[in-house]
Design a protein around this motif. Structure first.
Motif, PDB file in Angstrom:
ATOM      1  N   GLN A   1       0.815  -1.227   0.000  1.00  0.00           N
ATOM      2  CA  GLN A   1       0.000   0.000   0.000  1.00  0.00           C
ATOM      3  C   GLN A   1       0.844   1.270   0.000  1.00  0.00           C
ATOM      4  OE1 GLN A   1      -0.404  -2.475   2.184  1.00  0.00           O
ATOM      5  NE2 GLN A   1      -2.312  -3.368   1.474  1.00  0.00           N
ATOM      6  N   ILE A   2       1.999   1.199   0.652  1.00  0.00           N
ATOM      7  CA  ILE A   2       2.801   2.417   0.755  1.00  0.00           C
ATOM      8  C   ILE A   2       3.490   2.727  -0.577  1.00  0.00           C
ATOM      9  CG2 ILE A   2       5.048   1.534   1.551  1.00  0.00           C
ATOM     10  CD1 ILE A   2       4.897   3.767   3.717  1.00  0.00           C
ATOM     11  N   THR A   3       3.498   1.772  -1.492  1.00  0.00           N
ATOM     12  CA  THR A   3       4.132   2.009  -2.796  1.00  0.00           C
ATOM     13  C   THR A   3       3.134   2.474  -3.867  1.00  0.00           C
ATOM     14  OG1 THR A   3       3.829  -0.252  -3.605  1.00  0.00           O
ATOM     15  CG2 THR A   3       5.794   0.165  -2.294  1.00  0.00           C
ATOM     16  N   TRP A   4       1.827   2.309  -3.615  1.00  0.00           N
ATOM     17  CA  TRP A   4       0.825   2.604  -4.641  1.00  0.00           C
ATOM     18  C   TRP A   4       0.959   3.995  -5.238  1.00  0.00           C
ATOM     19  CZ3 TRP A   4      -4.276   1.279  -1.539  1.00  0.00           C
ATOM     20  CH2 TRP A   4      -4.348  -0.115  -1.336  1.00  0.00           C
ATOM     21  N   ILE A   5       0.977   5.005  -4.357  1.00  0.00           N
ATOM     22  CA  ILE A   5       0.813   6.384  -4.816  1.00  0.00           C
ATOM     23  C   ILE A   5       2.017   6.805  -5.660  1.00  0.00           C
ATOM     24  CG2 ILE A   5       0.511   8.770  -4.054  1.00  0.00           C
ATOM     25  CD1 ILE A   5      -0.790   7.562  -1.487  1.00  0.00           C
ATOM     26  N   SER A   6       3.202   6.578  -5.099  1.00  0.00           N
ATOM     27  CA  SER A   6       4.402   6.984  -5.807  1.00  0.00           C
ATOM     28  C   SER A   6       4.612   6.178  -7.089  1.00  0.00           C
ATOM     29  CB  SER A   6       5.589   6.828  -4.866  1.00  0.00           C
ATOM     30  OG  SER A   6       6.749   7.262  -5.487  1.00  0.00           O
ATOM     31  N   ASN A   7       4.343   4.875  -7.010  1.00  0.00           N
ATOM     32  CA  ASN A   7       4.500   4.052  -8.217  1.00  0.00           C
ATOM     33  C   ASN A   7       3.492   4.433  -9.295  1.00  0.00           C
ATOM     34  OD1 ASN A   7       6.677   2.644  -7.302  1.00  0.00           O
ATOM     35  ND2 ASN A   7       5.553   0.798  -6.749  1.00  0.00           N
ATOM     36  N   TYR A   8       2.275   4.752  -8.863  1.00  0.00           N
ATOM     37  CA  TYR A   8       1.266   5.203  -9.830  1.00  0.00           C
ATOM     38  C   TYR A   8       1.749   6.459 -10.543  1.00  0.00           C
ATOM     39  CZ  TYR A   8      -3.199   6.780 -11.725  1.00  0.00           C
ATOM     40  OH  TYR A   8      -4.186   7.186 -12.569  1.00  0.00           O
ATOM     41  N   ALA A   9       2.281   7.395  -9.756  1.00  0.00           N
ATOM     42  CA  ALA A   9       2.764   8.645 -10.344  1.00  0.00           C
ATOM     43  C   ALA A   9       3.911   8.383 -11.321  1.00  0.00           C
ATOM     44  CB  ALA A   9       3.203   9.601  -9.238  1.00  0.00           C
TER      45      ALA A   9
ATOM     46  N   ARG B   1      12.238   3.034  -3.249  1.00  0.00           N
ATOM     47  CA  ARG B   1      12.057   4.427  -3.670  1.00  0.00           C
ATOM     48  C   ARG B   1      10.655   4.940  -3.297  1.00  0.00           C
ATOM     49  NH1 ARG B   1       9.186   6.819  -7.070  1.00  0.00           N
ATOM     50  NH2 ARG B   1       8.464   4.810  -7.839  1.00  0.00           N
ATOM     51  N   PRO B   2       9.579   4.196  -3.655  1.00  0.00           N
ATOM     52  CA  PRO B   2       8.253   4.704  -3.279  1.00  0.00           C
ATOM     53  C   PRO B   2       8.019   4.769  -1.776  1.00  0.00           C
ATOM     54  CG  PRO B   2       8.093   2.523  -4.273  1.00  0.00           C
ATOM     55  CD  PRO B   2       9.488   3.003  -4.502  1.00  0.00           C
TER      56      PRO B   2
ATOM     57  N   ASP C   1       9.550   8.028  -0.944  1.00  0.00           N
ATOM     58  CA  ASP C   1       8.783   9.076  -1.610  1.00  0.00           C
ATOM     59  C   ASP C   1       7.419   9.259  -0.946  1.00  0.00           C
ATOM     60  OD1 ASP C   1       8.545  11.033  -3.621  1.00  0.00           O
ATOM     61  OD2 ASP C   1       7.316   9.671  -4.836  1.00  0.00           O
ATOM     62  N   ASN C   2       6.820   8.139  -0.494  1.00  0.00           N
ATOM     63  CA  ASN C   2       5.510   8.204   0.158  1.00  0.00           C
ATOM     64  C   ASN C   2       5.595   9.014   1.458  1.00  0.00           C
ATOM     65  OD1 ASN C   2       2.621   6.792   0.348  1.00  0.00           O
ATOM     66  ND2 ASN C   2       3.559   6.840   2.361  1.00  0.00           N
TER      67      ASN C   2
ATOM     68  N   PHE D   1      -7.166   7.976  -4.913  1.00  0.00           N
ATOM     69  CA  PHE D   1      -7.578   7.757  -6.295  1.00  0.00           C
ATOM     70  C   PHE D   1      -9.027   8.143  -6.563  1.00  0.00           C
ATOM     71  CE2 PHE D   1      -4.086   4.844  -5.362  1.00  0.00           C
ATOM     72  CZ  PHE D   1      -3.177   5.236  -6.337  1.00  0.00           C
TER      73      PHE D   1
ATOM     74  N   ALA E   1      -1.039   5.949   4.598  1.00  0.00           N
ATOM     75  CA  ALA E   1      -0.141   4.836   4.262  1.00  0.00           C
ATOM     76  C   ALA E   1       1.076   4.814   5.188  1.00  0.00           C
ATOM     77  CB  ALA E   1       0.297   4.932   2.801  1.00  0.00           C
TER      78      ALA E   1
END
Lengths: 284, 299
Positions: A128-136, B34-35, B38-39, B263, B275
């Motif tokens: 879940q913590i990767t969703w937003i950044s990976n989506y971007a 990385r995310p 970044d998150n 989203f 998150a």
């Protein structure tokens, strides 16, 4: 379990045997009934599905709902996408996972412990913590609605590496040393010595990956807006949206089609699959 | 180690290792680590996903998360769902394992595979199926309840019943996992202790409490952690059954809130905050697991 191991308490009185069987019947009903219900609904006529009280047996049996699935949404392309995504990701992950685990188990190089920690610690990062950044990032790369947009972010292998390495380091050291004495190169070692002793674990790893990737839902939902790349579970919910709340027949047919392939794989290979899914659980 | 030091071609070996590890390390670096970083950065911004502009707002998102009424509901839902899913699937899974560990005709292949099967099925498909099964008028569950003389609740129009419904669905799907782990642990236990208890004519309950349960400690602990982590992260069942509703957030858990804020409401910064909070909570659980396991090993 062989008969020799049966403990005395398993010689049962009739009363406890009967209650045992009753409990078992209850279990079978609770687990099987929903599955039967989905299948039955998918074979029912429209009016039959909405009847109150419910009807237990589809009469007449009709396959209209299965035609309805294909009319409602491009179901065949969802199926093709699912097979392609699951197949490609599984091959890539198993190859990457086995090679990483091999390097971490049998090759000596500076920073080996660090590399191991780096890969294993990724297990602690919830997706879940990767969703937003990976989506971007995927959007920026212009990869939305592409197969690489769905697959590449999912391709790193932490659990599989962990599983394979645990297996590799449990292999008898004398055999590995003997191969090294014979000046076997790393690839000979992997292909001729290590892998032949490892197929059950590799199969278990492969099956867990197939199950996981086939059932992926959220990431493809974010990535794929249309039938060109969306896999079955996403297609199923789009079928539901297309049909609204009124037409459950095709939706149940779609549900059956989404569950069926993995259920067949499971029934054929359950022993291996259970081994993989429970790996490391009991010894610890 | 000295034998290894003498081996020729160590440089080549390091090069090969790098080549074998590089794809995995790069993928995890770019799409996991990385995310993650970044998150955490994004959680201090106000940002509409898709717009190039974001505004730094310091701790505002965190203040909102820890003070708003809706977060209280979301945290409560997460707690109830996770707690009920963990207890429900572990207790029933253990009961099933004890039952099918007995010598009953037909306990083998068939029943065991059946109980395990839902675990491998798609959560989204199960969500869709159970949405149908719980439908108030023609659904199977309301119909069965009416048959035995109970007026069924409308599972979709009460936050409490909706949460109950998604929890039951998740427990049904997950039962096979706890069952299989417990069954494996039961079959690995020491049978001679059973016999000793039998000779002392201990009752079934005493035998379970004094002989079997202590031997299941490892499996219980493993399940407690894995089931907690897994149910904490459920998305597909909730999305397909209720879309987080009714009444806005009746079945919204933290994971669903991340999706919803980012989203649907396009508040990516706030989604990133939820998150981050969730990640820290899961990290604490995982570290506690490591700590307890290490302590167990020292004994």
């Amino acid at each position: 379990m062989s008969t020799a191991q049966i403990a005395p308490h398993e010689r049962r009185s009739p009363v406890s045997a009967v209650s045992g069987y009753l409990a078992m019947v209850l279990v079978v009903v609770v687990v099987a009934l929903p599955l039967y219900w989905i299948l039955a609904a998918s074979l029912k006529e429209r009016s039959d599905i909405y009847s109150v009280p419910v009807t237990w047996v589809p009469d007449p049996v009709t396959f209209e709902n299965y035609d309805g699935v294909r009319q409602g949404v491009p179901f065949l392309s969802y199926l093709r996408n699912s097979v392609f995504i699951t197949g490609t990701l599984t091959i890539v992950q198993v190859v990457i996972g086995v090679l990483s685990a091999f390097a971490l188990s049998f090759l000596r190089f500076p920073g080996r412990t660090l590399a191991l920690l780096f890969i294993i610690a990724a297990l602690m990062v919830p997706s879940q913590i990767t969703w937003i950044s990976n989506y971007a990032l995927v959007a920026e790369l212009g990869w939305r609605n592409t197969f690489q947009g769905i697959m590449i972010p999912l391709a790193g292998v932490a659990f599989g590496t962990f599983l394979m390495r645990n297996h590799f380091i449990s292999l008898p050291g004398e055999i590995i040393e003997a191969a090294e004495m014979d000046h076997a190169g790393p690839f000979t070692l992997l292909w001729r010595v290590v892998l032949p002793m490892s197929w059950p674990t590799v199969i278990a790893f492969t099956l867990i990956t197939v199950v996981n990737e086939w059932n992926q839902y959220l990431w493809p939902l974010l990535m794929a807006d249309d039938a060109s790349t969306a896999p079955l579970p996403v297609g199923l919910t789009q079928l539901q949206d297309a049909e609204g709340f009124t037409n459950w027949g095709p939706v149940m047919a779609g549900t059956v089609l989404t569950m069926l392939p993995i259920l067949l794989v499971f029934l054929l290979l359950q022993r291996h699959m259970i081994k993989g899914l429970t790996a490391g659980a009991v010894k610890g | 180690m000295s034998r290894i030091e003498e081996r020729p071609g160590r440089g080549k070996e390091a090069l090969l290792a790098a080549a074998l590890l590089l794809p995995n390390v790069l993928l995890l670096l770019v799409w996991t680590y990385r995310p993650l970083v970044d998150n955490i950065r994004l959680s201090f911004f106000r940002w509409n996903l898709g717009s190039p502009r974001s505004t730094f707002i310091g701790w505002d998102n965190y203040v909102e998360f820890f003070t708003s009424d809706s977060s209280r509901t979301v945290l409560w839902n997460t707690l109830i769902f996770t707690g009920a899913a963990v207890i429900g699937s572990m207790v029933i899974g253990l009961a099933l394992a004890l039952l099918l560990d007995q010598k009953l005709f037909g306990r083998g292949g068939g029943v065991r595979s059946l109980v395990f099967a839902p675990f491998v099925l798609s959560g989204a498909a199960i969500g869709v199926a159970f949405q149908f099964i719980f439908t108030p008028t023609f659904g199977l569950v309301p119909d069965l309840l009416r048959t035995i003389g109970i007026t069924p609740p409308n599972f979709y129009q009460s936050a409490g019943w909706a949460l109950f419904m998604v929890t039951i669905t998740y427990v049904w799907k997950n039962l096979g996992y706890t069952f299989v782990i417990y069954l494996a642990a039961l079959q690995a236990r020491r049978r001679d202790l059973d016999e000793a208890a039998e000779i002392d004519s201990a009752s079934a309950w005493t035998r379970f409490r004094m002989v079997i349960w202590p031997q299941l400690r490892g499996a219980t602990f493993f399940l407690l952690i894995t089931v907690m982590l897994n149910s904490f992260q459920v998305f597909d069942v909730i999305h397909t059954m209720t879309r987080g509703g009714p009444f806005g957030n009746g079945t919204t858990t933290m994971v669903y809130q991340i999706y919803q804020e980012t989203f649907v409401n396009l508040r990516a910064g706030y989604g990133a905050t939820v998150a981050t909070v969730m990640f820290l909570a899961l990290l604490v659980i995982t570290l506690m697991q490591v700590w307890v396991m290490e302590r167990g090993r020292e004994k």
